[in-house]
Design a protein around this motif. Structure first.
Motif, PDB file in Angstrom:
ATOM      1  N   SER A  21     -75.167  37.387  63.150  1.00 51.55           N
ATOM      2  CA  SER A  21     -75.831  38.814  63.733  1.00 51.55           C
ATOM      3  C   SER A  21     -75.666  39.075  64.903  1.00 51.55           C
ATOM      4  N   GLY A  22     -75.495  40.122  65.205  1.00 45.36           N
ATOM      5  CA  GLY A  22     -75.292  40.777  66.496  1.00 45.36           C
ATOM      6  C   GLY A  22     -75.240  42.103  66.633  1.00 45.36           C
ATOM      7  N   THR A  23     -74.767  42.625  67.908  1.00 50.32           N
ATOM      8  CA  THR A  23     -74.465  43.955  68.183  1.00 50.32           C
ATOM      9  C   THR A  23     -72.888  44.096  68.667  1.00 50.32           C
ATOM     10  N   VAL A  24     -72.373  45.120  68.095  1.00 51.21           N
ATOM     11  CA  VAL A  24     -70.947  45.566  68.451  1.00 51.21           C
ATOM     12  C   VAL A  24     -71.058  46.220  69.942  1.00 51.21           C
ATOM     13  N   THR A  25     -70.479  45.875  70.794  1.00 47.68           N
ATOM     14  CA  THR A  25     -70.249  46.112  71.794  1.00 47.68           C
ATOM     15  C   THR A  25     -69.071  46.990  72.367  1.00 47.68           C
ATOM     16  N   SER A  26     -67.829  46.867  71.426  1.00 47.43           N
ATOM     17  CA  SER A  26     -66.743  47.435  71.672  1.00 47.43           C
ATOM     18  C   SER A  26     -65.967  47.551  70.161  1.00 47.43           C
ATOM     19  N   ALA A  27     -65.225  48.618  69.987  1.00 44.65           N
ATOM     20  CA  ALA A  27     -64.333  48.694  68.792  1.00 44.65           C
ATOM     21  C   ALA A  27     -63.263  49.618  69.180  1.00 44.65           C
ATOM     22  N   GLY A  28     -61.941  49.083  69.194  1.00 43.51           N
ATOM     23  CA  GLY A  28     -60.975  50.162  69.735  1.00 43.51           C
ATOM     24  C   GLY A  28     -59.616  49.396  69.845  1.00 43.51           C
ATOM     25  N   TRP A  29     -58.509  50.204  70.532  1.00 37.33           N
ATOM     26  CA  TRP A  29     -57.365  49.677  71.098  1.00 37.33           C
ATOM     27  C   TRP A  29     -57.459  48.856  72.348  1.00 37.33           C
ATOM     28  N   SER A  30     -56.751  47.850  72.310  1.00 38.87           N
ATOM     29  CA  SER A  30     -56.923  46.876  73.558  1.00 38.87           C
ATOM     30  C   SER A  30     -55.595  46.204  73.923  1.00 38.87           C
ATOM     31  N   GLY A  31     -54.544  47.116  73.961  1.00 40.32           N
ATOM     32  CA  GLY A  31     -53.163  46.636  74.409  1.00 40.32           C
ATOM     33  C   GLY A  31     -52.536  45.710  73.493  1.00 40.32           C
ATOM     34  N   SER A  32     -52.154  44.699  74.069  1.00 41.86           N
ATOM     35  CA  SER A  32     -51.579  43.560  73.172  1.00 41.86           C
ATOM     36  C   SER A  32     -52.344  42.669  72.340  1.00 41.86           C
ATOM     37  N   TYR A  33     -53.647  43.125  72.593  1.00 46.77           N
ATOM     38  CA  TYR A  33     -54.651  42.654  71.546  1.00 46.77           C
ATOM     39  C   TYR A  33     -54.752  43.616  70.092  1.00 46.77           C
ATOM     40  N   ALA A  59     -69.039  50.957  68.246  1.00 45.11           N
ATOM     41  CA  ALA A  59     -69.809  50.444  69.390  1.00 45.11           C
ATOM     42  C   ALA A  59     -71.427  50.677  69.111  1.00 45.11           C
ATOM     43  N   GLY A  60     -72.120  49.717  69.326  1.00 45.12           N
ATOM     44  CA  GLY A  60     -73.762  50.039  69.389  1.00 45.12           C
ATOM     45  C   GLY A  60     -74.392  49.648  68.090  1.00 45.12           C
ATOM     46  N   GLN A  61     -73.548  49.437  67.145  1.00 45.95           N
ATOM     47  CA  GLN A  61     -73.715  48.957  65.509  1.00 45.95           C
ATOM     48  C   GLN A  61     -74.179  47.612  65.611  1.00 45.95           C
TER      49      GLN A  61
END
Length: 343
Positions: A256-268, A294-296
């Motif tokens: 259980s946690g909080t999403v702080t980032s969700a998107g494109w990240s270059g080589s990742y 993010a924030g979810q």
């Protein structure tokens, strides 16, 4: 030299002390023939029990006898035997009855009797007599044998005591060894029990954690681990754990946690960062799609995306990284294992 002949009669001399002249005496040896009856003041008194009343007569007789014997010897003449009156000899004690004389004083003592008698019984005790000793030599021999037997008994007792002491020491050493071994086994059993109890407690803890943690995907194969070196990675080594799986395989929240980032990240490629309550961050990389923003807030096992091949990859897989609250990367395999999960 004196002789045994009668001494010549000296002429009488008149003194001023009396009217009767005194006789002048020379050296003479009285004999039976020369001794004349004593007259005048030296009269023989009336005898009682064969003895003369006057001691003067007896004294003169003894002097005469001693003088006669001595002078006769000096002149090589046979000694004159002196005999005592029967009344005196009859009253003399028997030599055999004198103390300490016994048969030694008798001329007729038998040699065999003297030889067969023990030399001495001095030093013998009543105990020696009871043991059958008849003389001091036999008693001494018995005492020596008794002393030797006593010394042997003491030596045997000492040896027995020493043997018993050695046996006791060996028994004590064996008992101590057995006690040490028993204590060692007890200690080993205690440690084993503690280890088992600790392992059981850890298993229970991990089971509880496993109930609250989940693996990030399913139907996967581990292809790369944390720390591998190679030119494929910009840092020169692999910074995460790769779960190779078909594209579209669900990606789940490990806790259980909080999403702080969700998107494109270059080589990742497409990357989702999930922050747990203790500040730990979980990175999900190379996804084909994302289903959170993010924030979810999400719960354990909830789907947050899909496996893909976006970014710098050679095939579809989920690249999972774990970062501490301070931002340092750690081995995801060890972290998942600490949560009771086995990738």
């Amino acid at each position: 030299m004196a002789s045994n002949q009668p001494a010549p009669t000296a002429p009488f001399e008149t003194t001023s002390f009396g009217s009767e002249p005194e006789r002048a005496w020379g050296e003479w040896n009285p004999t039976e023939e020369s001794v004349r009856p004593v007259r005048g003041r030296h009269r023989v008194g009336k005898q009682r029990n064969g003895f003369a009343r006057s001691s003067t007569v007896l004294g003169v007789g003894v002097i005469a006898a001693v003088g006669a014997g001595g002078m006769a010897t000096a002149q090589d003449k046979p000694a004159v035997s002196i005999s005592l009156p029967d009344a005196i000899t009859d009253n003399l004690p028997d030599a055999g009855s004198l103390p300490g004389m016994g048969s030694l004083a008798a001329d007729e003592a038998e040699p065999d009797l003297l030889a067969s008698a023990p030399l001495t019984t001095a030093g013998m005790t009543a105990a020696d007599a009871e043991q059958g000793a008849t003389d001091a030599g036999e008693a001494l021999r018995a005492r020596i044998l008794q002393q030797a037997e006593q010394q042997q008994n003491e030596a045997d007792a000492t040896e027995k005591a020493a043997a018993e002491r050695v046996a006791a020491e060996q028994a004590a050493a064996l008992a101590k060894k057995q006690q040490t071994e028993a204590e060692k086994k007890i200690e080993e059993a205690r440690k084993k029990a503690e280890a088992e109890a600790k392992a059981k407690a850890e298993a229970e803890r991990l089971a509880k954690l496993a109930a609250s943690f989940a693996l990030p995907t399913s139907s996967y194969t581990i292809t790369s681990t944390y720390g591998e070196s190679g030119s494929m990675w910009s840092s020169g080594y692999h910074t995460g754990l790769d779960f190779a799986a078909p594209t579209g395989t669900p990606v789940k929240a490990v806790h259980s946690g909080t999403v702080t980032s969700a998107g494109w990240s270059g080589s990742y490629g497409y990357r989702t960062i999930l922050e747990l309550d203790d500040g730990t961050e979980i990175w999900y990389c190379h996804q084909s799609s994302m289903t959170v923003t993010a924030g979810q807030k999400v719960t354990t096992g909830e789907t947050i995306g899909r496996v893909g091949a976006t970014g710098n990859v050679t095939g579809p897989h989920l690249h999972l990284e774990v970062h501490t609250a301070g931002g340092s990367g750690i081995d995801p395999m060890s972290w998942l294992s600490s949560k009771g999960l086995t990738p």
